[in-house]
Motif scaffolding. Sequence first.
Motif, PDB file in Angstrom:
ATOM      1  N   THR A  45       9.608  -3.407   3.313  1.00  0.00           N
ATOM      2  CA  THR A  45      10.685  -4.235   2.778  1.00  0.00           C
ATOM      3  C   THR A  45      11.830  -4.256   3.778  1.00  0.00           C
ATOM      4  O   THR A  45      11.907  -3.424   4.695  1.00  0.00           O
ATOM      5  CB  THR A  45      11.202  -3.672   1.441  1.00  0.00           C
ATOM      6  OG1 THR A  45      11.809  -2.398   1.695  1.00  0.00           O
ATOM      7  CG2 THR A  45      10.088  -3.538   0.420  1.00  0.00           C
ATOM      8  N   LEU A  46      12.725  -5.202   3.594  1.00  0.00           N
ATOM      9  CA  LEU A  46      13.898  -5.274   4.457  1.00  0.00           C
ATOM     10  C   LEU A  46      14.688  -3.973   4.390  1.00  0.00           C
ATOM     11  O   LEU A  46      15.156  -3.460   5.417  1.00  0.00           O
ATOM     12  CB  LEU A  46      14.777  -6.461   4.047  1.00  0.00           C
ATOM     13  CG  LEU A  46      16.057  -6.655   4.847  1.00  0.00           C
ATOM     14  CD1 LEU A  46      15.760  -6.856   6.329  1.00  0.00           C
ATOM     15  CD2 LEU A  46      16.832  -7.842   4.295  1.00  0.00           C
ATOM     16  N   GLU A  47      14.789  -3.401   3.220  1.00  0.00           N
ATOM     17  CA  GLU A  47      15.509  -2.138   3.051  1.00  0.00           C
ATOM     18  C   GLU A  47      14.850  -1.012   3.844  1.00  0.00           C
ATOM     19  O   GLU A  47      15.521  -0.200   4.488  1.00  0.00           O
ATOM     20  CB  GLU A  47      15.566  -1.785   1.566  1.00  0.00           C
ATOM     21  CG  GLU A  47      16.390  -0.551   1.264  1.00  0.00           C
ATOM     22  CD  GLU A  47      16.457  -0.276  -0.223  1.00  0.00           C
ATOM     23  OE1 GLU A  47      15.904   0.740  -0.650  1.00  0.00           O
ATOM     24  OE2 GLU A  47      17.069  -1.098  -0.948  1.00  0.00           O
ATOM     25  N   GLN A  48      13.524  -0.954   3.827  1.00  0.00           N
ATOM     26  CA  GLN A  48      12.801   0.076   4.569  1.00  0.00           C
ATOM     27  C   GLN A  48      12.987  -0.112   6.078  1.00  0.00           C
ATOM     28  O   GLN A  48      13.160   0.861   6.813  1.00  0.00           O
ATOM     29  CB  GLN A  48      11.312   0.033   4.227  1.00  0.00           C
ATOM     30  CG  GLN A  48      10.992   0.533   2.840  1.00  0.00           C
ATOM     31  CD  GLN A  48       9.547   0.276   2.473  1.00  0.00           C
ATOM     32  OE1 GLN A  48       8.978  -0.768   2.790  1.00  0.00           O
ATOM     33  NE2 GLN A  48       8.946   1.243   1.786  1.00  0.00           N
ATOM     34  N   ARG A  49      12.948  -1.362   6.543  1.00  0.00           N
ATOM     35  CA  ARG A  49      13.136  -1.628   7.972  1.00  0.00           C
ATOM     36  C   ARG A  49      14.545  -1.247   8.410  1.00  0.00           C
ATOM     37  O   ARG A  49      14.744  -0.664   9.475  1.00  0.00           O
ATOM     38  CB  ARG A  49      12.847  -3.089   8.293  1.00  0.00           C
ATOM     39  CG  ARG A  49      11.361  -3.455   8.132  1.00  0.00           C
ATOM     40  CD  ARG A  49      11.012  -4.782   8.756  1.00  0.00           C
ATOM     41  NE  ARG A  49      11.857  -5.889   8.384  1.00  0.00           N
ATOM     42  CZ  ARG A  49      11.605  -6.755   7.398  1.00  0.00           C
ATOM     43  NH1 ARG A  49      10.495  -6.633   6.697  1.00  0.00           N
ATOM     44  NH2 ARG A  49      12.426  -7.748   7.136  1.00  0.00           N
ATOM     45  N   ARG A  50      15.551  -1.557   7.577  1.00  0.00           N
ATOM     46  CA  ARG A  50      16.928  -1.194   7.917  1.00  0.00           C
ATOM     47  C   ARG A  50      17.110   0.318   7.930  1.00  0.00           C
ATOM     48  O   ARG A  50      17.822   0.864   8.773  1.00  0.00           O
ATOM     49  CB  ARG A  50      17.891  -1.841   6.929  1.00  0.00           C
ATOM     50  CG  ARG A  50      18.066  -3.311   7.188  1.00  0.00           C
ATOM     51  CD  ARG A  50      19.084  -3.914   6.257  1.00  0.00           C
ATOM     52  NE  ARG A  50      19.293  -5.320   6.595  1.00  0.00           N
ATOM     53  CZ  ARG A  50      19.796  -6.219   5.778  1.00  0.00           C
ATOM     54  NH1 ARG A  50      20.156  -5.859   4.551  1.00  0.00           N
ATOM     55  NH2 ARG A  50      19.952  -7.459   6.163  1.00  0.00           N
ATOM     56  N   ALA A  51      16.471   1.016   6.995  1.00  0.00           N
ATOM     57  CA  ALA A  51      16.567   2.474   6.953  1.00  0.00           C
ATOM     58  C   ALA A  51      15.940   3.081   8.211  1.00  0.00           C
ATOM     59  O   ALA A  51      16.497   4.024   8.796  1.00  0.00           O
ATOM     60  CB  ALA A  51      15.884   3.022   5.698  1.00  0.00           C
ATOM     61  N   ALA A  52      14.811   2.567   8.638  1.00  0.00           N
ATOM     62  CA  ALA A  52      14.163   3.061   9.853  1.00  0.00           C
ATOM     63  C   ALA A  52      15.043   2.800  11.072  1.00  0.00           C
ATOM     64  O   ALA A  52      15.195   3.666  11.942  1.00  0.00           O
ATOM     65  CB  ALA A  52      12.797   2.408  10.028  1.00  0.00           C
ATOM     66  N   GLN A  53      15.627   1.628  11.133  1.00  0.00           N
ATOM     67  CA  GLN A  53      16.505   1.287  12.248  1.00  0.00           C
ATOM     68  C   GLN A  53      17.711   2.237  12.283  1.00  0.00           C
ATOM     69  O   GLN A  53      18.093   2.731  13.346  1.00  0.00           O
ATOM     70  CB  GLN A  53      16.964  -0.158  12.131  1.00  0.00           C
ATOM     71  CG  GLN A  53      17.806  -0.613  13.301  1.00  0.00           C
ATOM     72  CD  GLN A  53      18.223  -2.065  13.156  1.00  0.00           C
ATOM     73  OE1 GLN A  53      18.159  -2.645  12.072  1.00  0.00           O
ATOM     74  NE2 GLN A  53      18.643  -2.660  14.246  1.00  0.00           N
ATOM     75  N   ALA A  54      18.303   2.514  11.138  1.00  0.00           N
ATOM     76  CA  ALA A  54      19.445   3.425  11.063  1.00  0.00           C
ATOM     77  C   ALA A  54      19.043   4.837  11.475  1.00  0.00           C
ATOM     78  O   ALA A  54      19.787   5.527  12.192  1.00  0.00           O
ATOM     79  CB  ALA A  54      20.020   3.434   9.649  1.00  0.00           C
ATOM     80  N   TYR A  55      17.857   5.267  11.053  1.00  0.00           N
ATOM     81  CA  TYR A  55      17.368   6.595  11.410  1.00  0.00           C
ATOM     82  C   TYR A  55      17.251   6.739  12.923  1.00  0.00           C
ATOM     83  O   TYR A  55      17.721   7.717  13.510  1.00  0.00           O
ATOM     84  CB  TYR A  55      16.008   6.844  10.733  1.00  0.00           C
ATOM     85  CG  TYR A  55      15.281   8.052  11.242  1.00  0.00           C
ATOM     86  CD1 TYR A  55      15.670   9.332  10.850  1.00  0.00           C
ATOM     87  CD2 TYR A  55      14.210   7.921  12.110  1.00  0.00           C
ATOM     88  CE1 TYR A  55      15.002  10.455  11.314  1.00  0.00           C
ATOM     89  CE2 TYR A  55      13.536   9.031  12.593  1.00  0.00           C
ATOM     90  CZ  TYR A  55      13.938  10.303  12.192  1.00  0.00           C
ATOM     91  OH  TYR A  55      13.290  11.406  12.662  1.00  0.00           O
ATOM     92  N   PHE A  56      16.635   5.759  13.585  1.00  0.00           N
ATOM     93  CA  PHE A  56      16.455   5.847  15.029  1.00  0.00           C
ATOM     94  C   PHE A  56      17.776   5.694  15.770  1.00  0.00           C
ATOM     95  O   PHE A  56      17.986   6.308  16.820  1.00  0.00           O
ATOM     96  CB  PHE A  56      15.419   4.832  15.512  1.00  0.00           C
ATOM     97  CG  PHE A  56      14.015   5.249  15.147  1.00  0.00           C
ATOM     98  CD1 PHE A  56      13.442   6.370  15.710  1.00  0.00           C
ATOM     99  CD2 PHE A  56      13.283   4.528  14.224  1.00  0.00           C
ATOM    100  CE1 PHE A  56      12.163   6.773  15.374  1.00  0.00           C
ATOM    101  CE2 PHE A  56      12.004   4.919  13.874  1.00  0.00           C
ATOM    102  CZ  PHE A  56      11.437   6.049  14.449  1.00  0.00           C
ATOM    103  N   ALA A  57      18.703   4.932  15.238  1.00  0.00           N
ATOM    104  CA  ALA A  57      20.024   4.805  15.852  1.00  0.00           C
ATOM    105  C   ALA A  57      20.746   6.154  15.808  1.00  0.00           C
ATOM    106  O   ALA A  57      21.380   6.558  16.791  1.00  0.00           O
ATOM    107  CB  ALA A  57      20.837   3.730  15.147  1.00  0.00           C
TER     108      ALA A  57
END
Length: 82
Positions: A45-57
Amino acid sequence: MATYGVAEAKNNFTHLLDRVQSGEKITITRHGKPIAEMNPPPKRTLEQRRAAQAYFAERRKAQKPLPMSAVELLHMDDEPER
């Protein structure tokens, strides 16, 4: 799950990618033995993709900076050894 030999997979690669993109799993074999699998990417989901992006950032921010720039690192091989 469909199975293709290496030569057949090579000749139909674009078609196989289309099938994988639509959700199918494809197995590639050599001499009848499986050597590779083509699987569709996980659906997030968009929420999961954003969470992954935030984690790697955050992980990137937590890393210590290198003691030299990338250019300096690349030029290390150009310097003669002493």
